[in-house]
Write a protein that holds these residues in place. Sequence first.
Motif, PDB file in Angstrom:
ATOM      1  N   GLY A 126      -2.045 -11.184   7.596  1.00 48.03           N
ATOM      2  CA  GLY A 126      -2.146 -10.421   6.498  1.00 48.03           C
ATOM      3  C   GLY A 126      -1.174 -10.875   5.306  1.00 48.03           C
ATOM      4  N   LEU A 127      -1.257 -10.392   3.828  1.00 49.37           N
ATOM      5  CA  LEU A 127      -0.408 -10.700   2.982  1.00 49.37           C
ATOM      6  C   LEU A 127      -0.098  -9.506   2.301  1.00 49.37           C
ATOM      7  CD1 LEU A 127      -2.457 -13.851   1.634  1.00 49.37           C
ATOM      8  CD2 LEU A 127      -0.075 -13.773   2.644  1.00 49.37           C
ATOM      9  N   VAL A 128       0.941  -9.398   1.713  1.00 47.23           N
ATOM     10  CA  VAL A 128       1.438  -8.224   1.109  1.00 47.23           C
ATOM     11  C   VAL A 128       1.090  -8.515  -0.298  1.00 47.23           C
ATOM     12  CG1 VAL A 128       3.520  -7.124   0.084  1.00 47.23           C
ATOM     13  CG2 VAL A 128       3.525  -7.811   2.535  1.00 47.23           C
ATOM     14  N   VAL A 129       0.477  -7.588  -0.995  1.00 45.38           N
ATOM     15  CA  VAL A 129       0.001  -7.387  -2.400  1.00 45.38           C
ATOM     16  C   VAL A 129       0.592  -6.299  -2.983  1.00 45.38           C
ATOM     17  CG1 VAL A 129      -1.979  -7.503  -4.131  1.00 45.38           C
ATOM     18  CG2 VAL A 129      -2.411  -8.480  -1.723  1.00 45.38           C
ATOM     19  N   LEU A 130       1.626  -6.692  -3.917  1.00 47.42           N
ATOM     20  CA  LEU A 130       2.343  -5.412  -4.693  1.00 47.42           C
ATOM     21  C   LEU A 130       1.489  -4.845  -5.596  1.00 47.42           C
ATOM     22  CD1 LEU A 130       6.206  -6.703  -4.858  1.00 47.42           C
ATOM     23  CD2 LEU A 130       4.970  -5.358  -3.178  1.00 47.42           C
ATOM     24  N   THR A 131       1.327  -3.550  -5.615  1.00 47.71           N
ATOM     25  CA  THR A 131       0.510  -3.024  -6.493  1.00 47.71           C
ATOM     26  C   THR A 131       1.131  -1.662  -7.263  1.00 47.71           C
ATOM     27  OG1 THR A 131      -0.567  -1.709  -4.551  1.00 47.71           O
ATOM     28  CG2 THR A 131      -1.758  -3.737  -5.711  1.00 47.71           C
ATOM     29  N   PRO A 132       2.213  -1.743  -8.002  1.00 43.67           N
ATOM     30  CA  PRO A 132       2.839  -0.716  -8.414  1.00 43.67           C
ATOM     31  C   PRO A 132       2.042   0.124  -9.337  1.00 43.67           C
ATOM     32  CG  PRO A 132       3.607  -2.743  -9.643  1.00 43.67           C
ATOM     33  CD  PRO A 132       2.943  -3.053  -8.486  1.00 43.67           C
ATOM     34  N   GLY A 133       2.720   1.189  -9.353  1.00 46.05           N
ATOM     35  CA  GLY A 133       1.660   2.500 -10.250  1.00 46.05           C
ATOM     36  C   GLY A 133       1.602   3.808  -9.646  1.00 46.05           C
ATOM     37  N   HIS A 134       1.092   3.793  -8.432  1.00 48.20           N
ATOM     38  CA  HIS A 134       0.995   5.311  -7.864  1.00 48.20           C
ATOM     39  C   HIS A 134       2.473   5.513  -7.335  1.00 48.20           C
ATOM     40  CE1 HIS A 134       0.210   8.460  -4.910  1.00 48.20           C
ATOM     41  NE2 HIS A 134       0.557   7.737  -4.103  1.00 48.20           N
ATOM     42  N   THR A 135       3.381   4.398  -6.877  1.00 46.45           N
ATOM     43  CA  THR A 135       4.701   4.397  -6.856  1.00 46.45           C
ATOM     44  C   THR A 135       5.264   3.165  -7.155  1.00 46.45           C
ATOM     45  OG1 THR A 135       4.984   3.870  -4.542  1.00 46.45           O
ATOM     46  CG2 THR A 135       4.656   6.421  -4.755  1.00 46.45           C
ATOM     47  N   GLN A 136       6.602   3.037  -7.446  1.00 42.15           N
ATOM     48  CA  GLN A 136       7.027   1.640  -7.843  1.00 42.15           C
ATOM     49  C   GLN A 136       6.955   0.779  -6.779  1.00 42.15           C
ATOM     50  OE1 GLN A 136       7.458   0.657 -11.162  1.00 42.15           O
ATOM     51  NE2 GLN A 136       6.620   2.440 -11.141  1.00 42.15           N
ATOM     52  N   GLY A 137       6.803   1.319  -5.532  1.00 45.40           N
ATOM     53  CA  GLY A 137       7.042   0.204  -4.571  1.00 45.40           C
ATOM     54  C   GLY A 137       5.446   0.044  -3.514  1.00 45.40           C
ATOM     55  N   SER A 138       4.616   0.574  -4.527  1.00 46.59           N
ATOM     56  CA  SER A 138       3.388   0.789  -3.489  1.00 46.59           C
ATOM     57  C   SER A 138       2.985  -0.786  -3.533  1.00 46.59           C
ATOM     58  CB  SER A 138       2.126   1.490  -4.619  1.00 46.59           C
ATOM     59  OG  SER A 138       2.366   2.838  -4.332  1.00 46.59           O
ATOM     60  N   LEU A 139       2.179  -0.899  -2.228  1.00 41.99           N
ATOM     61  CA  LEU A 139       1.611  -2.129  -1.731  1.00 41.99           C
ATOM     62  C   LEU A 139       0.390  -1.989  -0.923  1.00 41.99           C
ATOM     63  CD1 LEU A 139       2.337  -2.739   1.441  1.00 41.99           C
ATOM     64  CD2 LEU A 139       4.509  -2.910   0.456  1.00 41.99           C
ATOM     65  N   CYS A 140      -0.317  -3.036  -1.078  1.00 38.43           N
ATOM     66  CA  CYS A 140      -1.617  -3.313  -0.325  1.00 38.43           C
ATOM     67  C   CYS A 140      -1.377  -4.331   0.619  1.00 38.43           C
ATOM     68  CB  CYS A 140      -2.837  -3.368  -1.120  1.00 38.43           C
ATOM     69  SG  CYS A 140      -3.314  -2.262  -2.328  1.00 38.43           S
ATOM     70  N   LEU A 141      -2.143  -4.308   1.923  1.00 41.46           N
ATOM     71  CA  LEU A 141      -2.268  -5.324   2.554  1.00 41.46           C
ATOM     72  C   LEU A 141      -3.763  -5.987   2.780  1.00 41.46           C
ATOM     73  CD1 LEU A 141      -0.469  -3.688   5.773  1.00 41.46           C
ATOM     74  CD2 LEU A 141       0.540  -5.324   3.973  1.00 41.46           C
ATOM     75  N   TRP A 142      -3.579  -7.341   2.556  1.00 39.55           N
ATOM     76  CA  TRP A 142      -4.888  -8.154   2.334  1.00 39.55           C
ATOM     77  C   TRP A 142      -4.912  -9.081   3.576  1.00 39.55           C
ATOM     78  CZ3 TRP A 142      -9.515  -9.194   1.543  1.00 39.55           C
ATOM     79  CH2 TRP A 142      -9.854 -10.649   1.086  1.00 39.55           C
ATOM     80  N   PHE A 143      -6.062  -9.024   4.442  1.00 36.44           N
ATOM     81  CA  PHE A 143      -6.447  -9.865   5.525  1.00 36.44           C
ATOM     82  C   PHE A 143      -7.547 -10.645   5.218  1.00 36.44           C
ATOM     83  CE2 PHE A 143      -4.303  -6.165   7.046  1.00 36.44           C
ATOM     84  CZ  PHE A 143      -3.176  -6.676   7.952  1.00 36.44           C
ATOM     85  N   PRO A 144      -7.280 -11.904   4.747  1.00 37.66           N
ATOM     86  CA  PRO A 144      -8.427 -12.523   4.323  1.00 37.66           C
ATOM     87  C   PRO A 144      -9.497 -13.139   5.371  1.00 37.66           C
ATOM     88  CG  PRO A 144      -6.252 -13.703   3.541  1.00 37.66           C
ATOM     89  CD  PRO A 144      -5.826 -12.703   4.357  1.00 37.66           C
ATOM     90  N   LYS A 145      -8.882 -13.249   6.606  1.00 43.25           N
ATOM     91  CA  LYS A 145      -9.970 -13.632   7.587  1.00 43.25           C
ATOM     92  C   LYS A 145     -10.816 -12.652   8.072  1.00 43.25           C
ATOM     93  CE  LYS A 145      -6.698 -16.830  10.094  1.00 43.25           C
ATOM     94  NZ  LYS A 145      -5.874 -16.828  11.266  1.00 43.25           N
ATOM     95  N   THR A 146     -10.410 -11.483   8.004  1.00 40.33           N
ATOM     96  CA  THR A 146     -11.377 -10.332   8.048  1.00 40.33           C
ATOM     97  C   THR A 146     -11.863  -9.495   7.116  1.00 40.33           C
ATOM     98  OG1 THR A 146      -9.332  -9.217   8.690  1.00 40.33           O
ATOM     99  CG2 THR A 146     -10.850  -9.623  10.685  1.00 40.33           C
TER     100      THR A 146
END
Length: 213
Positions: A126-146
């Motif tokens: 997995g890769l960390v994708v920072l997506t601030p907005g809901h909170t300043q440290g909000s992040l998503c996890l992206w798993f390219p293989k799956t």
Amino acid sequence: MIRETFPVGLLQCNCSVLGDEASKEAIVVDPGDDIPRILAVLGKHGLTLKQIIVTHAHFDHIAGAEELKHLTGAPIAFSQADMPLAAMLNEQPGWVGLRIAAVEQLPKLDLDLRDGQRVGTGELDGLVVLTPGHTQGSLCLWFPKTELLIAGDTLFAGGIGRTDLPGGDSRQLLRSIKDRLLGLPEQTLVVPGHGGVTSIGAERDSNPFLQTI
Ligand SMILES: [Zn+2]
């Protein structure tokens, strides 16, 4: 990849147990509550927990992290930008009109997750994708293989995260979704922080909050 997602706690936060079938190593995302159930899922698949990842430091996503760490030895990883929220863990339920027993030990950040950082091993790549907005440290996890996205409270099926709590910023949230998420493959399975799963394509085409950005 082994994946079990199930709601935990009063606010029914989606907790995910993700495991690599070969190495039997696992990560747990958003252990907000119900640690016995999380341990049971790990045990059922014979998984060893390597990392506890928190998409953002709202109590419904992070409140069980210290207990899970205590029981498994796995480190807690989230974005340092949410440390102020983590420090206010016991005040947070009051912000949404709830009374919840205080946690004795506030969650400690063992690993600061940066944008593009890799998490997991093997199939669990997995890769960390920072997506601030809901909170300043909000992040998503992206798993390219799956083609899997663990979206936290950034993107929901037909909705987006609330931005009226401390640290929220609606314009920043929309920018994060547009710039960081909508470009992912449309068939990507999105597991939001609450409620049912969706896909990037479905949200890009029909999420009412995203039609004007
Ligand atoms: Zn939240």
